[in-house]
Design a protein around this motif. Sequence first.
Motif, PDB file in Angstrom:
ATOM      1  N   LEU A 134       0.864  -1.193   0.000  1.00  0.00           N
ATOM      2  CA  LEU A 134       0.000   0.000   0.000  1.00  0.00           C
ATOM      3  C   LEU A 134       0.888   1.227   0.000  1.00  0.00           C
ATOM      4  N   HIS A 135       0.709   2.093  -0.993  1.00  0.00           N
ATOM      5  CA  HIS A 135       1.492   3.332  -1.037  1.00  0.00           C
ATOM      6  C   HIS A 135       0.628   4.480  -0.545  1.00  0.00           C
ATOM      7  N   ILE A 136       1.176   5.225   0.413  1.00  0.00           N
ATOM      8  CA  ILE A 136       0.408   6.296   1.073  1.00  0.00           C
ATOM      9  C   ILE A 136       1.161   7.611   0.975  1.00  0.00           C
ATOM     10  N   TYR A 195       4.592  13.071   3.789  1.00  0.00           N
ATOM     11  CA  TYR A 195       5.248  11.765   3.923  1.00  0.00           C
ATOM     12  C   TYR A 195       4.737  10.895   2.796  1.00  0.00           C
ATOM     13  N   GLU A 196       5.623  10.141   2.169  1.00  0.00           N
ATOM     14  CA  GLU A 196       5.192   9.151   1.179  1.00  0.00           C
ATOM     15  C   GLU A 196       5.929   7.863   1.496  1.00  0.00           C
ATOM     16  N   PHE A 197       5.179   6.771   1.576  1.00  0.00           N
ATOM     17  CA  PHE A 197       5.794   5.539   2.073  1.00  0.00           C
ATOM     18  C   PHE A 197       4.953   4.324   1.683  1.00  0.00           C
ATOM     19  N   PHE A 198       5.616   3.157   1.785  1.00  0.00           N
ATOM     20  CA  PHE A 198       4.932   1.884   1.552  1.00  0.00           C
ATOM     21  C   PHE A 198       4.730   1.168   2.877  1.00  0.00           C
ATOM     22  N   VAL A 199       3.561   0.552   3.019  1.00  0.00           N
ATOM     23  CA  VAL A 199       3.319  -0.413   4.081  1.00  0.00           C
ATOM     24  C   VAL A 199       2.864  -1.701   3.399  1.00  0.00           C
ATOM     25  N   ALA A 200       2.998  -2.807   4.105  1.00  0.00           N
ATOM     26  CA  ALA A 200       2.674  -4.091   3.473  1.00  0.00           C
ATOM     27  C   ALA A 200       1.907  -4.984   4.427  1.00  0.00           C
ATOM     28  N   ARG A 201       1.078  -5.841   3.795  1.00  0.00           N
ATOM     29  CA  ARG A 201       0.418  -6.870   4.614  1.00  0.00           C
ATOM     30  C   ARG A 201       1.350  -8.073   4.671  1.00  0.00           C
ATOM     31  N   PRO A 202       1.791  -8.451   5.876  1.00  0.00           N
ATOM     32  CA  PRO A 202       2.718  -9.573   5.949  1.00  0.00           C
ATOM     33  C   PRO A 202       2.045 -10.871   5.492  1.00  0.00           C
ATOM     34  N   PRO A 203       2.797 -11.846   5.012  1.00  0.00           N
ATOM     35  CA  PRO A 203       4.265 -11.817   4.902  1.00  0.00           C
ATOM     36  C   PRO A 203       4.706 -11.229   3.556  1.00  0.00           C
ATOM     37  N   LEU A 204       5.687 -10.338   3.612  1.00  0.00           N
ATOM     38  CA  LEU A 204       6.257  -9.781   2.386  1.00  0.00           C
ATOM     39  C   LEU A 204       7.672 -10.330   2.273  1.00  0.00           C
TER      40      LEU A 204
END
Length: 421
Positions: free
Chosen positions: A181-183, A325-334
């Motif tokens: 997910l890019h936010i 702020y611009e960043f990636f978060v991920a749903r594990p497992p990545l």
Amino acid sequence: MADPSSIAPINPARNLADAAVSPVAKSDSQTAVSSAVAKLYDTYPFPPEPMLDEAPPGYNWRWHWPSAYSFCTGRRPQTDKVRILDAGCGTGVGTEYLVHLNFEAEVIGIDLSAGAIAVATERCQRSGANRVTFHNLSIYDVEQVPGEFDLINCVGVLHHMPDPIRGIQALAKKLKPGGILHIFVYAELGRFEIQLTQEAIALLQGNQRGDYKDGVQIGRTLFSTLPDQNRLRKREETRWSMENKRDECFADMYVHPQEIDYNVNTLFDLVEASGLDFVGFSNPQYWDLNRLVGAAPDLMARAAKLSDRDRYRLIEVLDPDLTHYEFFVARPPLEKTDWKNDETLMNAIPERHRCIEGWPSKSFFNYDYQVVSLSDEEFAFMQNCEGDRTVSAALEGTGLDLEGVRVLQSKQLIMLTPVEQ
Ligand SMILES: C[S@@+](CC[C@H](N)C(=O)[O-])C[C@H]1O[C@@H](n2cnc3c(N)ncnc32)[C@H](O)[C@@H]1O
């Protein structure tokens, strides 16, 4: 869990604008705030980019699935046949890129504003971006969209939601395991003058708040009337006026009925509340402490003892011009690959990064449109990176070694696909 009060709006009084109820609001917890936000973007659909009858020029690597995935994991994804959600797509500028840059993807755009969705639909029709469907839907109701997504793009939206935690949690549920997910959300430090201007306009509007055209007119009059050296006027003139020529942009900045500005601490509270893993900022250059105090080894050594969050906080307080702020978060497992193992690297398949411009040449634009220059050895190797042979084969006769390949990968000039042994 984050304490919601710690990420409360800067100016809570601005949250309750008028409540002209749109059809969307009925499915959006009937909140007055969401209605006010929809009304703003119905009046001023954003962004106001012109439409084209062809694919938009260039690229933004954050919207190119293999590049985004490779940035997050170190490895090219196994498939390009993915599902992408543009959450809060506005007038579809990013959505259109998501379709044109990802030839095999199915793209869905949702937005609270019917006006914005109408523009997004026309934009994509005109440029032939036909693997996309749009829904006039709130992020709070995203569970109504069937299935899960490999990539969700949510740019400039969460900070306009009355409950961003509920928003990010709704999106988190729509990510596939291993999905990213890019936010993009606002940062408070570099938006101080914007906050003050917003408050001034709101005070001057009194009970006319919610009349966005009136707000824009007041704001424009303010900036042409304040003394030349006034801090708010100077900041507008030096930093923002180019993009604020269009009333849509001016309104988005100064008369918004709902805005939450973050700092590193409240940002990580939001991430924590999402249940997703923080992967990294998508503008890593800013977050390099070396550029600020690298000349003082003692300070660098002290900073090395800090937690990631504290080190990020140190950077933003030292360089407080930060506006987002611009960043990636991920749903594990990545699954991530660091390419430290020589054998794994030798057997991987290298490809030139797709987001480069000016190839073939020893000097070209990289994924961030920065000029890069290659050595003869690097150039020879990159010429062999056609995705049809292993690193070991591509290195033959080039003079480059495995360390050189690691450098090219870390600079996002090549992408690597691991080969299962
Ligand atoms: C600043 S615009 C960003 C548009 C687009 N993401 C971009 O970056 O070009 C914010 C958009 O978020 C939408 N929005 C705000 N709250 C929303 C919500 N709860 N659900 C879906 N969209 C929302 C607005 O209608 C608006 O179109």
